[in-house]
Motif scaffolding. Sequence first.
Motif: not given
Ligand code: GLV
Length: 313
Positions: A70-74, A95-97, A227-229, A275-277
């Motif tokens: 779904v997202g950039a993080g895998v 859109d994401m960038a 990015s990530r916690g 909130p991760h938005c």
């Molecule tokens: C959101 O956190 C993503 O990885 O796209």
Amino acid sequence: MLHPDLDILCVLPKLWQGYFVDAFRERLAPARFLTPEDVADPARITYAFVLAPPPGYLAGFPNLKAIMPVGAGVEHVLADPDLPDVPIVRMVQPDMAQRMSEYIVQHALNHMRRFRQIREAQARAEWNLFAAPTAPDTTVGILGLGTLGQHAGACLAALGFKVRGWSRTPKQVPGMESFAGREGLQAFLSECDILVSLLPLTPETQDLIDRDLLCALRPGASLINASRGGVVKDDDLIACLDDGIIGEATLDAFDIEPLPADHPYWSHPRVTVTPHCASAATAEAVSDRIRQVIETVERGEAPTPVVDRKTGY
Ligand code: GLV
Ligand code: NAP
């Protein structure tokens, strides 16, 4: 138009399922989008669109041609030791960038212009003036010079910020100074007034932002973690905020999400929790990307970019 015989599996949290699957059915018909409950014959599934499938689950689909996170993080996808050996195609879309850069610019400006102090003064009905630098006096360092880091860097540079970036492999990016690898980290950090994390979460980046790293920034520097916690060592950050080593932090991603109600970040006076938005993928943009990936694979071509399982991003 996608082929009517295509069966695409969607493994998403319940909360997101309706949002994405309804949009896919509307925009990508006549291909079929199935949730795990809908799957009658796993052999018919050729593509999987996933957030964090249970370990081993995707191994039950013998004819998968590609996995689309779904997202950039895998990191949630790669956590599965039995992941089928098919391309994991990265969710990159403009859109994401754009959304991420808006978030980074918003919070960099808030930090630079002392917006937190102004809000606190307002709460006390105090008409205080807070001296603030301008962008050309302010160095923003971006950890991670990938799709999102480079886009955010260009937006910050356009506003006049001095921008520098850090990546695993050396880069030359117009408008910013670049540093690479562990050997380049100290020099990169030493002039940062604002540190932005746009790193993937991998074994290499886990807990990277610890006390030592934070102490290497300019005194009172601020942090924006979009990015990530897991990239931040929370106890170290809180101690550095309390000691004044870090002036303030804006945090969008956390080890546990939603952030538990009793977590100290919620009430810390110098932490902004979002909130991760920072950059949520929209169903429309994701639909376009899914169509593009599937058409590429169905033409017999290799989809790009794909996740490198060795580096973990
Ligand atoms: C959101 O956190 C993503 O990885 O796209
Ligand atoms: P990307 O294109 O893969 O870029 C990752 C960057 O990090 C690359 O520059 C890479 O270096 C660098 N990097 C990776 N490991 C490193 C290491 N050990 N040391 C130094 N640099 C390292 O990723 P992206 O699309 O920009 O996304 C970045 C992250 O943002 C995602 O993984 C995700 O976690 C997060 N994200 C968050 C949100 C949100 O809403 N909060 C939304 C989207 C994404 P090289 O260039 O040398 O490979």
